[in-house]
Design a protein around this motif. Structure first.
Motif, PDB file in Angstrom:
ATOM      1  N   SER A  83       0.832  -1.199   0.000  1.00  0.00           N
ATOM      2  CA  SER A  83       0.000   0.000   0.000  1.00  0.00           C
ATOM      3  C   SER A  83       0.864   1.246   0.000  1.00  0.00           C
ATOM      4  O   SER A  83       1.846   1.321   0.724  1.00  0.00           O
ATOM      5  CB  SER A  83      -0.892   0.005   1.243  1.00  0.00           C
ATOM      6  N   GLN A  84       0.456   2.219  -0.801  1.00  0.00           N
ATOM      7  CA  GLN A  84       1.157   3.506  -0.834  1.00  0.00           C
ATOM      8  C   GLN A  84       0.536   4.499   0.152  1.00  0.00           C
ATOM      9  O   GLN A  84       1.149   5.481   0.512  1.00  0.00           O
ATOM     10  CB  GLN A  84       1.097   4.093  -2.245  1.00  0.00           C
ATOM     11  N   ALA A  85      -0.717   4.246   0.563  1.00  0.00           N
ATOM     12  CA  ALA A  85      -1.425   5.148   1.471  1.00  0.00           C
ATOM     13  C   ALA A  85      -2.555   4.387   2.153  1.00  0.00           C
ATOM     14  O   ALA A  85      -3.002   3.344   1.663  1.00  0.00           O
ATOM     15  CB  ALA A  85      -1.992   6.333   0.686  1.00  0.00           C
ATOM     16  N   ASP A  86      -3.015   4.918   3.286  1.00  0.00           N
ATOM     17  CA  ASP A  86      -4.156   4.310   3.959  1.00  0.00           C
ATOM     18  C   ASP A  86      -5.323   4.189   2.990  1.00  0.00           C
ATOM     19  O   ASP A  86      -5.568   5.080   2.175  1.00  0.00           O
ATOM     20  CB  ASP A  86      -4.583   5.150   5.162  1.00  0.00           C
ATOM     21  N   GLY A  87      -6.029   3.086   3.085  1.00  0.00           N
ATOM     22  CA  GLY A  87      -7.227   2.887   2.284  1.00  0.00           C
ATOM     23  C   GLY A  87      -6.994   2.495   0.838  1.00  0.00           C
ATOM     24  O   GLY A  87      -7.947   2.375   0.073  1.00  0.00           O
ATOM     25  N   MET A  88      -5.746   2.265   0.426  1.00  0.00           N
ATOM     26  CA  MET A  88      -5.477   1.930  -0.976  1.00  0.00           C
ATOM     27  C   MET A  88      -4.492   0.779  -1.054  1.00  0.00           C
ATOM     28  O   MET A  88      -3.338   0.899  -0.651  1.00  0.00           O
ATOM     29  CB  MET A  88      -4.908   3.137  -1.720  1.00  0.00           C
TER      30      MET A  88
ATOM     31  N   PRO B 110      -6.239   1.719   7.865  1.00  0.00           N
ATOM     32  CA  PRO B 110      -4.875   2.160   8.160  1.00  0.00           C
ATOM     33  C   PRO B 110      -3.840   1.070   7.900  1.00  0.00           C
ATOM     34  O   PRO B 110      -4.062  -0.098   8.224  1.00  0.00           O
ATOM     35  CB  PRO B 110      -4.946   2.490   9.645  1.00  0.00           C
ATOM     36  N   PHE B 111      -2.717   1.476   7.339  1.00  0.00           N
ATOM     37  CA  PHE B 111      -1.590   0.571   7.119  1.00  0.00           C
ATOM     38  C   PHE B 111      -0.435   0.951   8.042  1.00  0.00           C
ATOM     39  O   PHE B 111       0.726   0.830   7.687  1.00  0.00           O
ATOM     40  CB  PHE B 111      -1.175   0.581   5.649  1.00  0.00           C
ATOM     41  N   ASP B 112      -0.780   1.429   9.246  1.00  0.00           N
ATOM     42  CA  ASP B 112       0.207   1.828  10.231  1.00  0.00           C
ATOM     43  C   ASP B 112      -0.431   1.682  11.613  1.00  0.00           C
ATOM     44  O   ASP B 112      -1.579   2.100  11.803  1.00  0.00           O
ATOM     45  CB  ASP B 112       0.628   3.281   9.994  1.00  0.00           C
ATOM     46  N   ILE B 113       0.296   1.133  12.570  1.00  0.00           N
ATOM     47  CA  ILE B 113      -0.229   0.906  13.911  1.00  0.00           C
ATOM     48  C   ILE B 113      -0.701   2.197  14.585  1.00  0.00           C
ATOM     49  O   ILE B 113      -1.625   2.184  15.388  1.00  0.00           O
ATOM     50  CB  ILE B 113       0.794   0.173  14.804  1.00  0.00           C
ATOM     51  N   ALA B 114      -0.087   3.320  14.235  1.00  0.00           N
ATOM     52  CA  ALA B 114      -0.456   4.590  14.863  1.00  0.00           C
ATOM     53  C   ALA B 114      -1.871   5.032  14.505  1.00  0.00           C
ATOM     54  O   ALA B 114      -2.458   5.861  15.188  1.00  0.00           O
ATOM     55  CB  ALA B 114       0.547   5.678  14.467  1.00  0.00           C
ATOM     56  N   ARG B 115      -2.433   4.461  13.447  1.00  0.00           N
ATOM     57  CA  ARG B 115      -3.777   4.878  13.009  1.00  0.00           C
ATOM     58  C   ARG B 115      -4.752   3.698  13.039  1.00  0.00           C
ATOM     59  O   ARG B 115      -5.590   3.548  12.165  1.00  0.00           O
ATOM     60  CB  ARG B 115      -3.694   5.467  11.600  1.00  0.00           C
ATOM     61  N   PHE B 116      -4.670   2.899  14.078  1.00  0.00           N
ATOM     62  CA  PHE B 116      -5.497   1.702  14.206  1.00  0.00           C
ATOM     63  C   PHE B 116      -6.991   2.027  14.158  1.00  0.00           C
ATOM     64  O   PHE B 116      -7.395   3.168  14.347  1.00  0.00           O
ATOM     65  CB  PHE B 116      -5.169   0.971  15.503  1.00  0.00           C
ATOM     66  N   VAL B 117      -7.784   0.998  13.917  1.00  0.00           N
ATOM     67  CA  VAL B 117      -9.245   1.094  13.932  1.00  0.00           C
ATOM     68  C   VAL B 117      -9.741   0.191  15.056  1.00  0.00           C
ATOM     69  O   VAL B 117      -9.291  -0.947  15.184  1.00  0.00           O
ATOM     70  CB  VAL B 117      -9.851   0.616  12.588  1.00  0.00           C
ATOM     71  N   ALA B 118     -10.660   0.684  15.872  1.00  0.00           N
ATOM     72  CA  ALA B 118     -11.221  -0.136  16.948  1.00  0.00           C
ATOM     73  C   ALA B 118     -12.213  -1.140  16.378  1.00  0.00           C
ATOM     74  O   ALA B 118     -13.021  -0.799  15.518  1.00  0.00           O
ATOM     75  CB  ALA B 118     -11.899   0.751  17.981  1.00  0.00           C
TER      76      ALA B 118
ATOM     77  N   SER C 247      -9.655   0.179  -3.209  1.00  0.00           N
ATOM     78  CA  SER C 247      -9.989   1.101  -2.132  1.00  0.00           C
ATOM     79  C   SER C 247     -10.623   0.316  -0.996  1.00  0.00           C
ATOM     80  O   SER C 247     -11.506  -0.514  -1.220  1.00  0.00           O
ATOM     81  CB  SER C 247     -10.963   2.155  -2.658  1.00  0.00           C
ATOM     82  N   LEU C 248     -10.184   0.581   0.236  1.00  0.00           N
ATOM     83  CA  LEU C 248     -10.663  -0.148   1.414  1.00  0.00           C
ATOM     84  C   LEU C 248     -11.083   0.832   2.503  1.00  0.00           C
ATOM     85  O   LEU C 248     -10.303   1.699   2.891  1.00  0.00           O
ATOM     86  CB  LEU C 248      -9.545  -1.036   1.959  1.00  0.00           C
ATOM     87  N   VAL C 249     -12.320   0.677   2.977  1.00  0.00           N
ATOM     88  CA  VAL C 249     -12.821   1.540   4.050  1.00  0.00           C
ATOM     89  C   VAL C 249     -13.564   0.697   5.083  1.00  0.00           C
ATOM     90  O   VAL C 249     -14.069  -0.384   4.779  1.00  0.00           O
ATOM     91  CB  VAL C 249     -13.754   2.657   3.529  1.00  0.00           C
ATOM     92  N   SER C 250     -13.640   1.220   6.303  1.00  0.00           N
ATOM     93  CA  SER C 250     -14.443   0.571   7.341  1.00  0.00           C
ATOM     94  C   SER C 250     -15.910   0.877   7.081  1.00  0.00           C
ATOM     95  O   SER C 250     -16.243   1.715   6.236  1.00  0.00           O
ATOM     96  CB  SER C 250     -14.040   1.094   8.721  1.00  0.00           C
ATOM     97  N   ASP C 251     -16.785   0.238   7.838  1.00  0.00           N
ATOM     98  CA  ASP C 251     -18.216   0.509   7.681  1.00  0.00           C
ATOM     99  C   ASP C 251     -18.590   1.926   8.118  1.00  0.00           C
ATOM    100  O   ASP C 251     -19.684   2.393   7.851  1.00  0.00           O
ATOM    101  CB  ASP C 251     -19.054  -0.528   8.425  1.00  0.00           C
TER     102      ASP C 251
END
Length: 172
Positions: free
Chosen positions: A87-92, A120-128, A110-114
């Motif tokens: 991935s080059q960026a979050d969501g892609m 996120p492709f980085d631990i700093a921007r995790f999703v609960a 393209s990837l998104v949560s509901d």
């Protein structure tokens, strides 16, 4: 706990006495978490280049569950996830074998949560993850998202559009 300390220097001495109580509590949230199911294979289907260019491709929903064992009843521990992949960026997500014969060009996934958050492709921007239900000796958490083909720039060429990503669970 009682203790007594005596200090003596020459003909002078000092005595320190203390009395106190200490309570040690071992309150473990849970023993661990693991994936509750097989690998998720999201079937994107065939799409036309024109539909991808126009943003007219359908989003394909997907989800996965995590089971956390050893929880006390009614304890909701925050479980988080981030993703790893090309991935080059979050969501892609970049297509596998990009540039090889038979692989699509100018397209990514393209990837998104509901909730519409780019994955996120980085631990700093995790999703609960969302608590789903109680089970014997634990709880189940769920992630729900969607994927769709999207232009990435450059000339679009038809071909195979596969990609792989992993999820990394954080439940500290």
């Amino acid at each position: 706990m009682d203790f007594k300390v005596n200090w003596k220097t020459g003909d002078k001495s000092l005595v320190v006495r203390s009395h106190d109580n200490t309570e040690l509590v071992n309150d473990i949230f849970f023993a661990g978490c693991e994936s509750a199911g097989a690998a998720v294979n999201v079937q994107m289907g065939k799409q036309t280049i024109q539909n991808i260019k126009n943003g007219a491709v359908k989003e394909v929903p997907f989800n996965f569950n995590m089971r956390c064992d050893g929880l006390k009843p009614d304890t909701k521990v925050p479980v988080k996830v981030y993703f790893e992949g090309n991935s080059q960026a979050d969501g892609m997500l970049t297509l596998s074998n990009l540039g090889q014969p038979g692989v699509a060009a100018g397209v990514g996934i393209s990837l998104v949560s509901d909730k519409g958050v780019k994955l996120p492709f980085d631990i700093a921007r995790f999703v609960a993850l969302v608590w789903n239900r109680e089970v014997a000796d634990g709880s189940v958490y769920r992630f729900t998202g969607s994927a769709k083909y999207t232009p990435t720039g450059g000339e679009m060429k038809p071909g195979k559009g596969d990609a792989t990503m992993n999820f990394v669970l954080n439940y500290n």
